[in-house]
Structure formats: C-alpha cells, structure tokens
Design a protein around this motif. Structure first.
Motif, PDB file in Angstrom:
ATOM      1  N   GLY A 390       0.675  -1.021  -0.244  1.00 47.40           N
ATOM      2  CA  GLY A 390      -0.041   0.088  -0.088  1.00 47.40           C
ATOM      3  C   GLY A 390       0.268   1.034  -0.541  1.00 47.40           C
ATOM      4  N   VAL A 391       0.577   2.220   1.164  1.00 47.67           N
ATOM      5  CA  VAL A 391       1.397   3.547   1.025  1.00 47.67           C
ATOM      6  C   VAL A 391       2.347   3.807   1.870  1.00 47.67           C
ATOM      7  N   MET A 392       3.053   2.406   2.704  1.00 46.16           N
ATOM      8  CA  MET A 392       3.985   1.895   3.507  1.00 46.16           C
ATOM      9  C   MET A 392       5.163   3.165   3.121  1.00 46.16           C
ATOM     10  N   ILE A 393       5.621   3.114   1.836  1.00 49.03           N
ATOM     11  CA  ILE A 393       6.462   3.504   1.778  1.00 49.03           C
ATOM     12  C   ILE A 393       6.828   5.022   1.666  1.00 49.03           C
ATOM     13  N   ALA A 398       8.454  10.993   4.096  1.00 54.86           N
ATOM     14  CA  ALA A 398       8.080  11.630   4.516  1.00 54.86           C
ATOM     15  C   ALA A 398       9.364  12.237   5.345  1.00 54.86           C
ATOM     16  N   GLY A 399       9.030  10.849   6.333  1.00 50.81           N
ATOM     17  CA  GLY A 399      10.629  10.732   6.930  1.00 50.81           C
ATOM     18  C   GLY A 399      12.021  11.687   7.108  1.00 50.81           C
ATOM     19  N   ALA A 400      12.264  11.413   5.371  1.00 55.05           N
ATOM     20  CA  ALA A 400      13.608  11.979   4.534  1.00 55.05           C
ATOM     21  C   ALA A 400      13.407  13.196   4.790  1.00 55.05           C
ATOM     22  N   ALA A 401      12.384  13.744   3.757  1.00 49.47           N
ATOM     23  CA  ALA A 401      12.347  15.171   3.578  1.00 49.47           C
ATOM     24  C   ALA A 401      12.133  15.859   5.178  1.00 49.47           C
ATOM     25  N   LEU A 402      11.402  15.482   6.515  1.00 48.42           N
ATOM     26  CA  LEU A 402      12.011  16.257   6.979  1.00 48.42           C
ATOM     27  C   LEU A 402      12.701  16.070   7.957  1.00 48.42           C
ATOM     28  N   GLY A 403      13.691  14.728   7.700  1.00 45.60           N
ATOM     29  CA  GLY A 403      14.921  14.722   8.071  1.00 45.60           C
ATOM     30  C   GLY A 403      15.841  16.743   7.439  1.00 45.60           C
ATOM     31  N   ASP A 404      15.464  16.255   5.873  1.00 43.53           N
ATOM     32  CA  ASP A 404      16.269  18.102   5.251  1.00 43.53           C
ATOM     33  C   ASP A 404      15.294  19.175   6.369  1.00 43.53           C
ATOM     34  N   LEU A 405      13.805  18.695   6.862  1.00 43.19           N
ATOM     35  CA  LEU A 405      13.182  20.053   7.125  1.00 43.19           C
ATOM     36  C   LEU A 405      14.249  20.261   9.129  1.00 43.19           C
ATOM     37  N   ARG A 406      14.569  18.871   9.035  1.00 43.84           N
ATOM     38  CA  ARG A 406      14.853  19.883  10.251  1.00 43.84           C
ATOM     39  C   ARG A 406      16.427  20.125  10.550  1.00 43.84           C
ATOM     40  N   ALA A 443      10.879  20.762   1.018  1.00 43.09           N
ATOM     41  CA  ALA A 443      10.648  19.743   1.991  1.00 43.09           C
ATOM     42  C   ALA A 443       9.548  20.076   2.349  1.00 43.09           C
ATOM     43  N   TYR A 444       8.914  20.485   3.404  1.00 35.35           N
ATOM     44  CA  TYR A 444       8.277  20.619   3.695  1.00 35.35           C
ATOM     45  C   TYR A 444       6.665  20.649   3.072  1.00 35.35           C
ATOM     46  N   ARG A 445       6.985  20.306   1.879  1.00 38.14           N
ATOM     47  CA  ARG A 445       5.372  20.761   1.077  1.00 38.14           C
ATOM     48  C   ARG A 445       5.369  19.125   0.418  1.00 38.14           C
ATOM     49  N   LEU A 446       6.335  18.776   0.211  1.00 41.23           N
ATOM     50  CA  LEU A 446       6.574  16.923   0.419  1.00 41.23           C
ATOM     51  C   LEU A 446       6.148  16.258   1.021  1.00 41.23           C
ATOM     52  N   VAL A 447       6.567  16.595   2.993  1.00 34.33           N
ATOM     53  CA  VAL A 447       5.732  16.208   3.945  1.00 34.33           C
ATOM     54  C   VAL A 447       4.819  15.688   3.690  1.00 34.33           C
ATOM     55  N   VAL A 448       4.259  17.067   3.628  1.00 30.69           N
ATOM     56  CA  VAL A 448       2.511  17.470   3.756  1.00 30.69           C
ATOM     57  C   VAL A 448       1.639  16.357   3.123  1.00 30.69           C
ATOM     58  N   GLY A 449       2.268  16.516   1.657  1.00 30.06           N
ATOM     59  CA  GLY A 449       1.993  15.781   0.357  1.00 30.06           C
ATOM     60  C   GLY A 449       1.970  14.849   0.588  1.00 30.06           C
ATOM     61  N   CYS A 450       2.338  14.162   0.976  1.00 32.10           N
ATOM     62  CA  CYS A 450       2.533  12.358   1.946  1.00 32.10           C
ATOM     63  C   CYS A 450       1.463  11.793   2.356  1.00 32.10           C
ATOM     64  N   GLU A 451       1.071  12.771   3.387  1.00 35.42           N
ATOM     65  CA  GLU A 451      -0.394  12.812   4.293  1.00 35.42           C
ATOM     66  C   GLU A 451      -1.438  13.223   3.128  1.00 35.42           C
ATOM     67  N   ASP A 486      -6.206   3.948  -7.888  1.00 32.09           N
ATOM     68  CA  ASP A 486      -6.085   2.909  -8.171  1.00 32.09           C
ATOM     69  C   ASP A 486      -5.068   2.283  -7.017  1.00 32.09           C
ATOM     70  N   PRO A 487      -5.719   1.180  -6.224  1.00 30.79           N
ATOM     71  CA  PRO A 487      -5.071   1.176  -4.707  1.00 30.79           C
ATOM     72  C   PRO A 487      -3.720  -0.493  -4.676  1.00 30.79           C
ATOM     73  N   ALA A 488      -3.661  -0.219  -6.255  1.00 31.99           N
ATOM     74  CA  ALA A 488      -2.526  -1.656  -5.782  1.00 31.99           C
ATOM     75  C   ALA A 488      -1.214  -0.819  -6.007  1.00 31.99           C
ATOM     76  N   ASP A 489      -0.433  -1.578  -5.547  1.00 33.50           N
ATOM     77  CA  ASP A 489       0.791  -1.534  -5.039  1.00 33.50           C
ATOM     78  C   ASP A 489       1.399  -0.723  -6.707  1.00 33.50           C
ATOM     79  N   ARG A 490       1.782   0.055  -6.464  1.00 36.02           N
ATOM     80  CA  ARG A 490       2.182   0.748  -7.361  1.00 36.02           C
ATOM     81  C   ARG A 490       3.070   1.822  -6.833  1.00 36.02           C
ATOM     82  N   PRO A 491       4.168   2.406  -7.707  1.00 36.55           N
ATOM     83  CA  PRO A 491       4.954   4.294  -7.398  1.00 36.55           C
ATOM     84  C   PRO A 491       3.980   4.746  -7.532  1.00 36.55           C
ATOM     85  N   LEU A 492       4.337   5.773  -5.880  1.00 41.33           N
ATOM     86  CA  LEU A 492       3.103   6.657  -5.547  1.00 41.33           C
ATOM     87  C   LEU A 492       3.675   8.053  -6.132  1.00 41.33           C
ATOM     88  N   THR A 493       5.437   8.003  -6.605  1.00 39.27           N
ATOM     89  CA  THR A 493       5.701   9.411  -6.625  1.00 39.27           C
ATOM     90  C   THR A 493       4.873  10.018  -7.320  1.00 39.27           C
TER      91      THR A 493
END
Length: 515
Positions: A390-393, A398-406, A443-451, A486-493
């Motif tokens: 699913g959306v595990m990744i 988001a954690g990686a982008a948050l690291g840059d933001l931090r 970085a901030y924009r990408l974190v919230v985009g994931c949510e 589409d809920p199937a496993d697929r790239p979410l970029t």
C-alpha cells in the motif's frame, strides 16, 4: 537535496495585472511577492520621490563640508582613511567593484526581483541620500522584467553588500543583466535601465541594506504561511478518515487557555469540518493521538510565528536603515548600527522551528492512517492482495523530507563572525536564516503531500464523503480530481508530486477564497 536555494519552479513571467505604489511606508509582504513574480507594476509615490530628492541634496552638502562614512572616507576598517577630493568621483565605482564579489550559484530571477523591489521601497523612505534616478531605474527593471546577475553568498546579516554591489555595478553599466524569458544577457535599450553615473555619494548609500535577505524572507514567508494553512485542511481530511473526535477543537477548551494562534486554528478547524462550538463526545475512543488532539497547540504557534515574522519584515521593508542615515531636517548624517538584522534572524529561526513541529505532526497523522485500529482498513491502506504494501513507503519518504526540514531549522542566529580587522565583531546571519527558510519550502511541501495521498486513499476506501458544502468536502473533491484511485501496489512518486502541488489550492480553501 541540492545546496542550491529552492525556488518556485516556474520562471518569472512579466504580465502586469495591477499597480503597487512604492512609498517607503506601506509596502507589504504580498506586494513584494507580486513584484517578484512580475504580476504587478511598481509606481514610485510622488511624496516619496520628493523625500529621495531632499535626502540626495542634503547628503551632498553634508559630505562636502564634513567627514561622512563611505562618502568622504573608506569603509569597514578603512573608516578613518579619508578619500581625497580629487578621487571622490571614482571612489563610488571602486567601492562597488571591490564589493561585488558574491560567490556561489546565480540566484533565480524571482529572488533578485524581490531584492530590487525591497531596495527601491527602502530608498523611498528617504534616508539614503542617493540620486533619485536610481529609484526610477530600479522600477524600470522591475517593469521590463530584467534583473542583474546576483550570486548566492556574500552576506552575514550585517548588510547584503556583495549582492547589492553587483546590482549597483549593473546599474552603472559594468555588470550583466538577465532578460525576463531566458538566461541571455541584455544591454541598456533592451530592457535594462540606462547606466547610472554612480559616485561616492551613491555607492555606499545603495549597498547599505539587507534587501536581498528581506526579499528572500518575504518570498519564503508567503509560501510557507500558505502551506501551513493548507496543512490544516489536510489534517481535517485525515481526521475524517479516522473518525476523529471534534472535542480537541471545542471553543471552551481554547477559551480556558486563550493563546491567540491556537484559538484561531481551533475555530478554523470547526469551520472546515462543520463541528459545533461544543461538540458531542464520540461514542468510541476517549481521545485521539497527538496528531489530531494537539493540532491547535502546534499549528497555533506556527501561525503566531508567521505573524511575528511578517511584523518584522514590514518594518524592515519600509525602513530607512542605511548607515549613515541622512536627515535633511537637521542636515546631519547619523552613523549607527540599524543595518544589523537581529530581529529578522531570530524571527526567521523561530518560524522555522515552529514550522518543523507542524510538519512532524503531519508525519504522525500519516502513521495513524496506516493503522487498522484507527481506519478499520488493511494495514498501510493496501488493497486485498496478500502482503500488499500500500502506502507503506510514504512514511519513509516523508521521514526523509522531514530530516532535511529539521536540518534547515537549525538556528542561523547561533553563527558568529569577526570581520574587517576586528571592527565588525558580530554578525546576525539573517541572510543564512532567509536561505534556510526558502529551502524549507520544498521539503515541507513534500511531507504534507505524503499525508494528503494517504488521507484521500483512506477516505476512498471507506467511501466517506463529507458534505460538499463544507470546506473539507470541497478539498476532497479537488484531491480526487487529481489523485489516481488505483489502490494496487504501484509507484507513488507522481501522486505525492500532484498532492504537493495541490496544497496551494487548499490554502484558498482555508482562507475561504477558493473559486
């Protein structure tokens, strides 16, 4: 992430749809953004131009009869070295040439145009003692869409002297300009202003400013304030996806602890989701995770920090902070330290720290959306295939982008420098704080985009449709129009990229101004 300053992906397009009057008094952050984007035309105010003329006349008289820093003397550690009368005419150009040594990446047009807008308005405050045609030339450049080549590094928060010296040399005809549509150089007559005869009475007066830092800070604040507002809309979608309680936003809770920002965030949340001022407690769980329950207490300080930063910026954008300050009223040149940007550096640092907490809360809600105990769906919002991810990744991304933001949130004001043979023994590093705040935008924009991707998927899988008359209902309609179902496993970029871009529309929803 690249060390290059992040900026809006679209090039500046000059297509004026309105006027911004530059008067040295009332220029706001939104005005600077409009001028930087080329969506408004600058017009110098009549009274303000009179102030510039009076200051210019007074400065020449004062410099002709006494010692004035940078006009009849050298600068920095050379402040006690007099400039011979016969060398005065060339002193200004030599000062610009020696200080136009900014290094690093060439800055995007938008940031340089913000600098030009701020500097023109500051000059119109009337304390610089600089020839009036310089103001006219800056406005001509903003209107035609050209900008001087300016490099990234050269300031430590005590004046953007290297960047402004590059702009000054461009005004004098000795440094390249860029056109509005490409990176090709332009000459006067092709959009660039006619060369200005800058001399000893103009050079220091022009570069004695933090206009680049202020312009960059204005662009960053404008974007990030909107993103924080959009994040609350995303948080509201996530709240609905997990059947969250409305109690955390109840009016009595915030009347009992009346922090302005938190109370406003709670009130806005009630409007977004259609909650009562005194909502009925839920029948299920007693209280939600912090990502939902503490949203007002974390978004509120970010809103307060944005307000505080804007207050500092409005003062500085309209300030006559040049050293020395020319006062035609008493025919005096006041030497001072008004160029030192402690207020701005601290306000920018405060804002980024508050912003990082908001982004961190978004990652907390993302984790909750992956939990079946809250969504009553499969782990990671996966489809029905065995062991689907699913959306595990998204948590990792988001954690990686948050690291840059931090990292970008490290206080720049902790920096220290001793310069010019020890006579300038302190630095605010507001310039670094502004660059870090600009870099935080992506970085901030990408974190919230994931949510947002996860929240929309959860709402779809649960077949939850909030009232389309509510702001949160309109937000879901917008998101569903651009995010694949589409809920199937697929790239979410691509999903996250689209969601991140959609946040600007969510800002309009938060403000109640969506089309």
């Amino acid at each position: 992430m690249s060390s290059r300053v992040m900026d809006a992906p679209d090039p500046v397009t000059v297509g004026h749809t309105g006027l911004v009057v530059l008067d040295g008094i009332g220029l706001g952050v939104a005005d600077v953004v409009r001028l930087a984007d080329g969506s408004a035309r600058p017009v110098p105010g009549t009274d303000a131009m009179k102030r510039v003329t009076e200051s210019w006349d007074a400065a020449r008289q004062i410099a002709a009869t006494g010692r004035v820093y940078g006009r009849s003397t050298g600068v920095g550690a050379n402040r006690n070295e007099d400039v011979p009368t016969e060398a005065a005419a060339e002193h200004g150009l030599r000062l610009l040439r020696s200080h136009a040594g900014a290094i690093g990446e060439e800055l995007p047009a938008r940031q340089v145009r913000a600098m030009l807008a701020v500097r023109a308005n500051q000059l119109l405050a009337g304390g610089a003692g600089l020839r009036p045609t310089v103001v006219t030339a800056l406005c001509e450049a903003l209107e035609s869409g050209v900008h001087p080549v300016v490099n990234e590094f050269g300031s430590v928060g005590t004046g953007d002297i290297a960047a402004l010296a590059q702009a000054g040399l461009a005004l004098a005809g000795e440094h390249p300009w860029r056109g509005p549509d490409d990176d090709a150089g332009v000459r006067s007559g092709e959009g660039a202003p006619e060369p200005q005869p800058l001399d000893n009475n103009d050079a220091l007066a022009f570069i004695s400013s933090n206009a680049l830092t202020l312009g960059q800070a204005a662009l960053a604040l404008h974007e990030l304030r909107g993103l924080v507002e959009a994040t609350q809309v995303v948080g509201a979608l996530s709240l609905l996806a997990v059947d969250g309680s409305h109690e955390a936003y109840a009016a009595p809770v915030h009347a009992a602890r009346p922090h302005r920002g938190s109370a406003e965030v709670a009130r806005r949340m009630r409007e977004l989701i259609g909650a009562e001022d005194r909502p009925t407690p839920p029948l299920g769980r007693i209280q939600d995770p912090y990502g939902f329950r503490c949203l007002p207490q974390i978004h509120g300080p970010a809103q307060d920090a944005a307000d505080a930063l804007e207050e500092v910026l409005v003062i500085e954008i309209n300030a006559a902070a040049e050293n020395p300050l020319i006062s035609p009223e008493d025919m005096a040149a006041y030497h001072h330290g008004g160029f030192y940007q402690a207020q701005l550096a601290l306000a920018l640092d405060h804002f980024r720290l508050a912003l990082t907490q908001v982004a961190r809360l978004s990652t907390s809600r993302l984790s909750t959306l992956n939990e079946p105990a809250f969504t009553r769906l499969r782990p990671f919002l996966a489809d029905h295939e065995p062991a689907s991810s699913g959306v595990m990744i998204l948590e990792y991304a988001a954690g990686a982008a948050l690291g840059d933001l931090r990292a970008f949130s490290a206080p720049a004001s902790l920096g220290h420098a001793v310069l010019s043979r020890g006579v300038e023994e302190q630095a605010s590093f507001a310039s670094l704080a502004a660059r870090q705040t600009l870099r935080a935008c992506g970085a901030y924009r990408l974190v919230v985009g994931c949510e947002l991707v996860a929240a929309v998927r959860a709402l779809r899988q649960r077949d939850l449709r909030p009232d389309p008359g509510l702001p949160v209902g309109r937000a879901l309609e917008l998101a569903e129009a651009v995010l694949a179902a589409d809920p199937a496993d697929r790239p979410l970029t691509g999903d996250v990229t689209a969601a991140a871009a959609l946040l600007d529309r969510f800002t309009d929803i938060w403000r109640g101004s969506e089309a």
